[in-house]
Design a protein around this motif. Structure first.
Motif, PDB file in Angstrom:
ATOM      1  N   ASN A 126     -30.122 -32.899  26.085  1.00  0.00           N
ATOM      2  CA  ASN A 126     -31.236 -33.819  25.853  1.00  0.00           C
ATOM      3  C   ASN A 126     -32.496 -33.143  26.389  1.00  0.00           C
ATOM      4  N   THR A 127     -33.223 -32.502  25.502  1.00  0.00           N
ATOM      5  CA  THR A 127     -34.419 -31.766  25.883  1.00  0.00           C
ATOM      6  C   THR A 127     -35.657 -32.555  25.491  1.00  0.00           C
ATOM      7  N   SER A 128     -36.293 -33.149  26.487  1.00  0.00           N
ATOM      8  CA  SER A 128     -37.508 -33.954  26.253  1.00  0.00           C
ATOM      9  C   SER A 128     -37.270 -35.028  25.196  1.00  0.00           C
ATOM     10  N   GLY A 129     -36.090 -35.649  25.247  1.00  0.00           N
ATOM     11  CA  GLY A 129     -35.760 -36.733  24.323  1.00  0.00           C
ATOM     12  C   GLY A 129     -35.107 -36.302  23.030  1.00  0.00           C
ATOM     13  N   THR A 130     -34.992 -34.998  22.795  1.00  0.00           N
ATOM     14  CA  THR A 130     -34.323 -34.498  21.592  1.00  0.00           C
ATOM     15  C   THR A 130     -32.877 -34.174  21.930  1.00  0.00           C
ATOM     16  N   ILE A 131     -31.971 -34.957  21.351  1.00  0.00           N
ATOM     17  CA  ILE A 131     -30.548 -34.813  21.658  1.00  0.00           C
ATOM     18  C   ILE A 131     -29.894 -33.885  20.645  1.00  0.00           C
ATOM     19  N   ALA A 132     -29.127 -32.930  21.146  1.00  0.00           N
ATOM     20  CA  ALA A 132     -28.406 -31.985  20.292  1.00  0.00           C
ATOM     21  C   ALA A 132     -26.926 -32.026  20.633  1.00  0.00           C
ATOM     22  N   VAL A 133     -26.094 -32.044  19.606  1.00  0.00           N
ATOM     23  CA  VAL A 133     -24.644 -32.068  19.760  1.00  0.00           C
ATOM     24  C   VAL A 133     -24.105 -30.759  19.194  1.00  0.00           C
ATOM     25  N   LYS A 134     -23.453 -29.971  20.057  1.00  0.00           N
ATOM     26  CA  LYS A 134     -23.006 -28.652  19.622  1.00  0.00           C
ATOM     27  C   LYS A 134     -21.567 -28.378  20.066  1.00  0.00           C
ATOM     28  N   ALA A 177     -22.048 -23.961  17.506  1.00  0.00           N
ATOM     29  CA  ALA A 177     -22.200 -24.522  16.163  1.00  0.00           C
ATOM     30  C   ALA A 177     -22.877 -25.880  16.296  1.00  0.00           C
ATOM     31  N   ASP A 178     -24.056 -26.035  15.733  1.00  0.00           N
ATOM     32  CA  ASP A 178     -24.836 -27.261  15.869  1.00  0.00           C
ATOM     33  C   ASP A 178     -24.335 -28.307  14.866  1.00  0.00           C
ATOM     34  N   ILE A 179     -23.730 -29.380  15.376  1.00  0.00           N
ATOM     35  CA  ILE A 179     -23.203 -30.446  14.519  1.00  0.00           C
ATOM     36  C   ILE A 179     -24.046 -31.713  14.641  1.00  0.00           C
ATOM     37  N   THR A 180     -25.274 -31.573  15.174  1.00  0.00           N
ATOM     38  CA  THR A 180     -26.139 -32.744  15.361  1.00  0.00           C
ATOM     39  C   THR A 180     -26.369 -33.488  14.056  1.00  0.00           C
ATOM     40  N   THR A 181     -26.699 -32.745  13.007  1.00  0.00           N
ATOM     41  CA  THR A 181     -26.975 -33.382  11.715  1.00  0.00           C
ATOM     42  C   THR A 181     -25.738 -34.070  11.166  1.00  0.00           C
ATOM     43  N   LEU A 182     -24.579 -33.431  11.294  1.00  0.00           N
ATOM     44  CA  LEU A 182     -23.334 -34.043  10.828  1.00  0.00           C
ATOM     45  C   LEU A 182     -23.073 -35.351  11.564  1.00  0.00           C
ATOM     46  N   TYR A 183     -23.256 -35.325  12.886  1.00  0.00           N
ATOM     47  CA  TYR A 183     -22.938 -36.511  13.679  1.00  0.00           C
ATOM     48  C   TYR A 183     -23.929 -37.647  13.425  1.00  0.00           C
ATOM     49  N   THR A 184     -25.218 -37.333  13.459  1.00  0.00           N
ATOM     50  CA  THR A 184     -26.219 -38.398  13.325  1.00  0.00           C
ATOM     51  C   THR A 184     -26.257 -38.984  11.917  1.00  0.00           C
ATOM     52  N   ARG A 186     -23.758 -39.807  10.287  1.00  0.00           N
ATOM     53  CA  ARG A 186     -22.702 -40.833  10.248  1.00  0.00           C
ATOM     54  C   ARG A 186     -22.950 -41.953  11.265  1.00  0.00           C
ATOM     55  N   TYR A 187     -23.365 -41.585  12.479  1.00  0.00           N
ATOM     56  CA  TYR A 187     -23.422 -42.570  13.562  1.00  0.00           C
ATOM     57  C   TYR A 187     -24.805 -42.761  14.174  1.00  0.00           C
ATOM     58  N   GLY A 188     -25.803 -42.001  13.718  1.00  0.00           N
ATOM     59  CA  GLY A 188     -27.113 -42.080  14.335  1.00  0.00           C
ATOM     60  C   GLY A 188     -27.158 -41.277  15.633  1.00  0.00           C
ATOM     61  N   VAL A 189     -28.320 -41.279  16.282  1.00  0.00           N
ATOM     62  CA  VAL A 189     -28.483 -40.538  17.532  1.00  0.00           C
ATOM     63  C   VAL A 189     -27.723 -41.266  18.644  1.00  0.00           C
ATOM     64  N   PRO A 190     -26.814 -40.596  19.337  1.00  0.00           N
ATOM     65  CA  PRO A 190     -26.043 -41.283  20.389  1.00  0.00           C
ATOM     66  C   PRO A 190     -26.922 -41.627  21.582  1.00  0.00           C
ATOM     67  N   VAL A 196     -19.301 -39.226  23.628  1.00  0.00           N
ATOM     68  CA  VAL A 196     -19.071 -38.849  22.232  1.00  0.00           C
ATOM     69  C   VAL A 196     -17.783 -38.036  22.151  1.00  0.00           C
ATOM     70  N   TYR A 197     -16.895 -38.456  21.269  1.00  0.00           N
ATOM     71  CA  TYR A 197     -15.665 -37.718  21.003  1.00  0.00           C
ATOM     72  C   TYR A 197     -15.764 -37.031  19.651  1.00  0.00           C
ATOM     73  N   VAL A 198     -15.277 -35.814  19.572  1.00  0.00           N
ATOM     74  CA  VAL A 198     -15.098 -35.148  18.289  1.00  0.00           C
ATOM     75  C   VAL A 198     -13.696 -34.547  18.251  1.00  0.00           C
ATOM     76  N   ARG A 199     -13.205 -34.370  17.055  1.00  0.00           N
ATOM     77  CA  ARG A 199     -11.875 -33.782  16.850  1.00  0.00           C
ATOM     78  C   ARG A 199     -11.995 -32.726  15.759  1.00  0.00           C
ATOM     79  N   VAL A 200     -11.434 -31.555  15.997  1.00  0.00           N
ATOM     80  CA  VAL A 200     -11.559 -30.455  15.043  1.00  0.00           C
ATOM     81  C   VAL A 200     -10.183 -29.884  14.709  1.00  0.00           C
ATOM     82  N   ASN A 201     -10.047 -29.454  13.482  1.00  0.00           N
ATOM     83  CA  ASN A 201      -8.847 -28.732  13.067  1.00  0.00           C
ATOM     84  C   ASN A 201      -9.187 -27.938  11.812  1.00  0.00           C
ATOM     85  N   GLN A 202      -8.240 -27.153  11.329  1.00  0.00           N
ATOM     86  CA  GLN A 202      -8.472 -26.291  10.178  1.00  0.00           C
ATOM     87  C   GLN A 202      -7.632 -26.745   8.987  1.00  0.00           C
TER      88      GLN A 202
END
Length: 222
Positions: A126-134, A177-184, A186-190, A196-202
């Motif tokens: 959370n940099t000066s109010g800008t939240i990034a999920v990576k 890997a920046d997934i901020t756009t993917l997350y927001t 679907r769910y908006g800015v947390p 926040v939970y994420v799950r990854v697989n191939q």
């Protein structure tokens, strides 16, 4: 209501039994919600196309899927799993392919050897109010790493079972890997303080490997 009984799962009359974090419980059946969201309708459309493709197969092709399905197991439920039917395996493979824009297959693909999963953790800043999920990605995630996420939860929650597909993992830059756009999307800015939970697989040729979950708490502005 928590119950002590033989292992049960599913609906019986007006009650539904399932396993929870503190043991087995039973609840009254609720009304099934059907908001017909865009994602719901997309999944239903894919399943409809896959079912139509199954009906269009030649009998020898369906027999091949039935034979292959004997070696494919369902997800474990109450410690038990069984072989899939030919149609279940066909749908499992082709729905995954269609979900991510790949061509359906009429012949059952061999079970692949999956490479090591690239993401190793989740970091939220959370940099000066800008939240990034990576996602921390020391290696290239490629184009076949699926990212699923949950809605923001109380940080007191120790588990999460409700995940929705967000998309495929973007390329890593400097180990992230920046997934901020993917997350927001679907769910908006947390919100700050939420977990926040994420799950990854191939997925390879429609097959998916076992998922790995990560979580992080949204920090206050730095």
């Amino acid at each position: 209501m928590k119950i002590l009984d033989i292992p049960q799962s599913g609906k019986r009359d007006l009650n539904v039994s399932q396993d929870g974090p503190f043991g087995q419980f039973s609840r009254s059946q609720g009304r099934v919600a059907n908001p017909r969201t865009a994602s719901q309708m997309s999944v239903r459309a894919i399943l409809g196309r896959v079912a139509a493709s199954w009906r269009a197969l030649q009998e020898v092709q369906r027999a091949a899927w039935m034979a292959a399905a004997k070696e494919a197991k369902s997800n474990s439920r109450l410690g038990q799993s069984g072989a899939l039917s030919g149609f279940q395996l066909f749908a499992k493979i082709n729905c995954t392919l269609a979900q991510f824009g790949q061509e359906q297959v009429d012949t059952p693909p061999a079970h692949p050897q999956f490479p090591d999963l690239a993401p190793t953790g989740l970091v939220i800043t959370n940099t000066s109010g800008t939240i990034a999920v990576k996602l921390t990605c020391p290696a290239d995630p490629g184009e076949n790493t699926i990212v699923r996420g949950s809605a923001p939860l109380s940080q007191g929650r120790g588990t999460c079972r409700d995940f929705r597909i967000l998309g495929t993992c973007p390329a890593a830059v400097a180990g992230s890997a920046d997934i901020t756009t993917l997350y927001t999307a679907r769910y908006g800015v947390p919100p700050i303080g939420k977990k926040v939970y994420v799950r990854v697989n191939q997925f390879v040729d429609g097959w998916e490997d076992l998922p790995v979950s990560f979580w992080a708490i949204v920090p206050a502005s730095a």
